[in-house]
Motif scaffolding. Structure first.
Motif, mmCIF file in Angstrom:
data_model
loop_
_atom_site.group_PDB
_atom_site.id
_atom_site.type_symbol
_atom_site.label_atom_id
_atom_site.label_comp_id
_atom_site.label_asym_id
_atom_site.label_seq_id
_atom_site.Cartn_x
_atom_site.Cartn_y
_atom_site.Cartn_z
ATOM 1 N N GLY A 49 -0.488 8.277 -3.042
ATOM 2 C CA GLY A 49 -1.245 7.653 -1.971
ATOM 3 C C GLY A 49 -0.588 6.365 -1.500
ATOM 4 N N LEU A 50 -1.381 5.490 -0.887
ATOM 5 C CA LEU A 50 -0.878 4.229 -0.368
ATOM 6 C C LEU A 50 -1.599 3.050 -1.019
ATOM 7 N N GLN A 51 -0.932 1.923 -1.046
ATOM 8 C CA GLN A 51 -1.534 0.706 -1.575
ATOM 9 C C GLN A 51 -2.034 -0.174 -0.429
ATOM 10 N N TYR A 52 -3.067 -0.954 -0.733
ATOM 11 C CA TYR A 52 -3.520 -1.947 0.243
ATOM 12 C C TYR A 52 -3.905 -3.222 -0.494
ATOM 13 N N ALA A 53 -3.649 -4.353 0.141
ATOM 14 C CA ALA A 53 -3.939 -5.644 -0.456
ATOM 15 C C ALA A 53 -5.388 -6.023 -0.192
ATOM 16 N N GLY A 73 -10.906 11.355 2.357
ATOM 17 C CA GLY A 73 -10.311 12.087 1.246
ATOM 18 C C GLY A 73 -8.858 11.757 0.971
ATOM 19 N N ILE A 74 -8.534 10.468 0.988
ATOM 20 C CA ILE A 74 -7.176 10.058 0.655
ATOM 21 C C ILE A 74 -7.216 9.084 -0.530
ATOM 22 N N LYS A 75 -6.054 8.854 -1.141
ATOM 23 C CA LYS A 75 -5.966 7.899 -2.231
ATOM 24 C C LYS A 75 -5.418 6.580 -1.702
ATOM 25 N N LEU A 76 -6.234 5.543 -1.771
ATOM 26 C CA LEU A 76 -5.821 4.194 -1.424
ATOM 27 C C LEU A 76 -6.016 3.323 -2.665
ATOM 28 N N THR A 77 -4.963 2.715 -3.126
ATOM 29 C CA THR A 77 -5.023 1.893 -4.334
ATOM 30 C C THR A 77 -5.064 0.421 -3.965
ATOM 31 N N GLN A 78 -6.099 -0.254 -4.425
ATOM 32 C CA GLN A 78 -6.254 -1.678 -4.160
ATOM 33 C C GLN A 78 -5.285 -2.504 -4.998
ATOM 34 N N ILE A 79 -4.630 -3.461 -4.371
ATOM 35 C CA ILE A 79 -3.831 -4.468 -5.077
ATOM 36 C C ILE A 79 -4.560 -5.794 -4.878
ATOM 37 N N PRO A 80 -5.317 -6.247 -5.893
ATOM 38 C CA PRO A 80 -6.146 -7.445 -5.709
ATOM 39 C C PRO A 80 -5.347 -8.739 -5.831
ATOM 40 N N VAL A 96 3.295 -4.984 0.119
ATOM 41 C CA VAL A 96 2.150 -4.070 0.174
ATOM 42 C C VAL A 96 2.004 -3.654 1.629
ATOM 43 N N PRO A 97 1.817 -2.360 1.918
ATOM 44 C CA PRO A 97 1.896 -1.916 3.316
ATOM 45 C C PRO A 97 0.643 -2.105 4.159
ATOM 46 N N LEU A 98 -0.525 -2.199 3.531
ATOM 47 C CA LEU A 98 -1.770 -2.196 4.292
ATOM 48 C C LEU A 98 -2.702 -3.316 3.856
ATOM 49 N N MET A 99 -3.628 -3.656 4.755
ATOM 50 C CA MET A 99 -4.634 -4.667 4.430
ATOM 51 C C MET A 99 -5.783 -4.576 5.421
ATOM 52 N N PHE A 100 -6.998 -4.731 4.912
ATOM 53 C CA PHE A 100 -8.165 -4.924 5.766
ATOM 54 C C PHE A 100 -8.393 -6.436 5.829
ATOM 55 N N GLY A 101 -8.234 -7.028 6.991
ATOM 56 C CA GLY A 101 -8.370 -8.477 7.092
ATOM 57 C C GLY A 101 -9.261 -8.891 8.245
ATOM 58 N N PRO A 102 -9.920 -10.047 8.136
ATOM 59 C CA PRO A 102 -10.728 -10.547 9.257
ATOM 60 C C PRO A 102 -9.872 -10.636 10.520
ATOM 61 N N ALA A 103 -10.428 -10.185 11.635
ATOM 62 C CA ALA A 103 -9.668 -10.162 12.885
ATOM 63 C C ALA A 103 -9.108 -11.532 13.227
ATOM 64 N N LYS A 207 -25.661 2.001 1.822
ATOM 65 C CA LYS A 207 -24.249 2.370 1.991
ATOM 66 C C LYS A 207 -23.361 1.660 0.975
ATOM 67 N N TRP A 208 -23.503 0.333 0.868
ATOM 68 C CA TRP A 208 -22.603 -0.416 0.003
ATOM 69 C C TRP A 208 -22.910 -0.222 -1.478
ATOM 70 N N ALA A 209 -24.164 0.110 -1.800
ATOM 71 C CA ALA A 209 -24.473 0.438 -3.196
ATOM 72 C C ALA A 209 -23.682 1.684 -3.615
ATOM 73 N N GLY A 210 -23.582 2.651 -2.696
ATOM 74 C CA GLY A 210 -22.802 3.849 -2.986
ATOM 75 C C GLY A 210 -21.321 3.556 -3.100
ATOM 76 N N VAL A 211 -20.820 2.682 -2.227
ATOM 77 C CA VAL A 211 -19.407 2.320 -2.277
ATOM 78 C C VAL A 211 -19.069 1.589 -3.567
ATOM 79 N N VAL A 212 -19.926 0.634 -3.948
ATOM 80 C CA VAL A 212 -19.714 -0.114 -5.193
ATOM 81 C C VAL A 212 -19.721 0.829 -6.387
ATOM 82 N N ASN A 213 -20.629 1.800 -6.356
ATOM 83 C CA ASN A 213 -20.690 2.771 -7.452
ATOM 84 C C ASN A 213 -19.402 3.603 -7.487
ATOM 85 N N ASP A 214 -18.916 4.025 -6.303
ATOM 86 C CA ASP A 214 -17.670 4.804 -6.233
ATOM 87 C C ASP A 214 -16.498 3.992 -6.769
ATOM 88 N N ALA A 215 -16.531 2.676 -6.518
ATOM 89 C CA ALA A 215 -15.423 1.815 -6.942
ATOM 90 C C ALA A 215 -15.518 1.446 -8.416
#
Length: 219
Positions: A49-53, A73-80, A96-103, A207-215
């Motif tokens: 998969g891919l890494q994201y910061a 359905g992809i693998k994204l690995t967090q680099i904290p 690291v190739p990807l990042m979700f960042g404030p606009a 929604k976020w309770a489910g995401v936190v559980n998945d993580a």
């Protein structure tokens, strides 16, 4: 998070959603993908998969990746990292190739050609980056991972007071002065009724309770 001294869904009276600070999924220019769909295809074709910061485990920049990974359905690995400055530096350097960042944080680097903007994470396009498509427009329907702000009062506040506060807040947010101040900071004004805000909060909590559980996050 299991040790809060309050119940967010029960101990407050929603008044109004003030604004949303959109995030942008950005990529280093070396990544051979310039759209979300190309990134998804690349992640699926890459064995690990891919890494994201991210700016740390449990932050919105982390959970946004978990939400996207689950949605398509992809693998994204967090680099904290300890914070957004450190994560941004390594994405700019191509480590690291990807990042979700404030606009508001990433946009100047997009404009300078140091990063590629793939999509904004809120349901509507961001005022600061009107030419960047949303995740929904990019083929991930219903995806939403903005950083929202709102006004709440203590539970039990009378409907009359809640109504007065909501009307005053809506009037303020719709004013040209407040709107311009928010947008200068990369924040999009919202607004709406207490009932709409209550429904939004309920949906966000679920929604976020489910995401936190998945993580697998436990604090």
């Amino acid at each position: 998070i299991n040790n809060l001294s309050f119940d967010f869904g029960k101990d407050f009276a929603p008044i109004m959603a003030i604004a949303n600070a959109p995030q942008i999924l950005v990529a280093h220019p070396s990544l051979p993908a310039s759209t979300v769909q190309e990134m998804i295809a690349l992640a699926k074709a890459t064995p690990d998969g891919l890494q994201y910061a991210s700016s740390g485990a449990g932050t919105m920049s982390h959970l946004s990746g978990v939400l996207l990974s689950s949605a398509v359905g992809i693998k994204l690995t967090q680099i904290p990292y300890p914070g957004s400055a450190q994560s941004m530096n390594d994405v700019l350097a191509g480590r690291v190739p990807l990042m979700f960042g404030p606009a508001a944080t990433v946009w100047s680097n997009v404009q300078a050609g140091k990063l590629k903007a793939l999509a904004v994470t809120q349901p509507t396009r961001a005022a600061i980056a009107p030419d960047v498509p949303t995740m929904t427009e990019s083929g991930v329907p219903g995806y939403s991972a903005g950083i929202w702000m709102g006004i709440l009062a203590p539970a039990g506040t009378s409907a009359e007071i809640v109504g007065k506060l909501s009307r005053a807040a809506n009037e303020a947010v719709k004013s040209a002065e407040v709107t311009s101040l928010l947008r200068v900071q990369g924040v999009d004004p919202l607004g709406g009724s207490p009932e709409e805000f209550a429904r939004f909060i309920d949906a966000e909590l679920k929604k976020w309770a489910g995401v936190v559980n998945d993580a697998g996050i436990r604090k």
